[in-house]
Design a protein around this motif. Structure first.
Motif: not given
Length: 306
Positions: A91-98, A117-125
């Motif tokens: 899957g794909h997970l988009r995250i933002t954090a302080s 979870h090597p097949d999960v892509s992430l976007h982090i802000e």
């Protein structure tokens, strides 16, 4: 052709007989025969020649079988994908954090998560408080992590941890202070403070008003990370979250507990009615575990009364 017709046709191709196909499909022989005859009638072509009790594919049947195998490969891929999604393995997970949570907690949680979870892509802000909320609200990300979010009708918020604000002092100042300090101690030194639109800045402001202590920052910053860097370089003193304090240079900074405890929450926020994915739940669980590890390390950095 419907899926059942495709299954029967493929089973007959593999088994070579109606009885063998019936065993593969766990159905009766008449059921296989009926589906096969109906399929030939519906397509208007003969799929098999019947010779001495066995079924041999016609040229049309062989051509159709090549496409059927590709279809079955796609179906198998769909089943594997569904299983991986169910287990949170893709899957794909988009995250933002302080920013304060992106010093150690989010990076360590991501590192641990991607190994599992090597097949999960992430976007982090990383964003300041207002932008974390706005990014979640407009659904540019799936989930956000922040401190003490104010209730919002379009957001759901869950507490995943609690922590304390602490005092940061340059070593030459902190070594001369008691392990636990009152808020009015910060009046004696140049104060580095968060903007009052930040939840932690509001927490300090409200505590000062309740204690009748006037604290006016000489230097106002957007993030606790900047405040810590300024303290490390001797620019003043600050009140920051325990996670930021844990990453301060121990040779240059002293961390003091506050006499008036200032507790905050760490929350995960999402747009209301946002469907929670399995991947998302697994990542949040990783953040919770990492927070506990870092909170224990942070507690070891704080001077306390004997």
């Amino acid at each position: 052709m419907r899926l059942r017709q495709i299954e029967v046709f493929r089973a007959v191709m593999l088994a070579g007989t109606v009885s063998g196909a019936a065993r593969l499909l766990h159905v009766t022989q008449p059921a296989v025969t009926n589906v096969l005859l109906h399929t030939e009638d519906e397509l208007g072509i003969k799929l098999f020649e019947r010779i001495k009790g066995r079924l041999y594919p016609t040229p049309e049947g062989r051509t159709l079988y090549a496409e059927v195998e590709r279809t079955f490969a796609d179906i198998e891929n769909l089943r594997k994908l569904a299983a991986n999604l169910r287990g949170g393995h893709t899957g794909h997970l988009r995250i933002t954090a302080s920013p304060a949570l992106c010093i150690e907690i989010i990076p360590l949680a991501v590192s641990r998560f991607v190994k599992q979870h090597p097949d999960v892509s992430l976007h982090i802000e990383t964003h300041n408080y207002r932008d974390v909320l706005n990014t979640v609200l407009v659904k540019n990300v799936d989930i956000g992590f922040t401190f003490n979010p104010q209730p919002h009708p379009a957001l759901e918020s869950d507490v995943i941890a609690e922590g304390d604000l602490v005092g940061l002092f340059p070593a030459e100042i902190g070594d001369g202070l008691a392990p636990v300090v009152a808020l009015d101690v910060f009046r004696q030194f140049p104060l580095i403070g968060l903007h009052t639109d930040d939840p932690l800045g509001i927490l300090v402001r409200d505590a000062c008003q309740a204690s009748d202590v006037l604290l006016s920052p000489q230097i106002e910053v957007k993030t606790n990370r900047i405040a810590m860097a300024l303290v490390e370089n001797g620019a003043g003193v600050a009140i920051v979250d325990q996670y930021t304090a844990a990453s301060a240079d121990p040779a240059r900074v002293r961390v003091k507990a506050l006499r008036t405890p200032l507790r905050f929450t760490v929350n995960v926020i999402r747009a209301r009615h946002h469907a929670r994915s399995v991947v998302e739940q697994h990542f949040i669980a990783e953040v919770v575990e990492v927070e506990r590890l870092i909170a224990r390390a942070a507690a070891g950095r704080i001077d306390r009364a004997a």
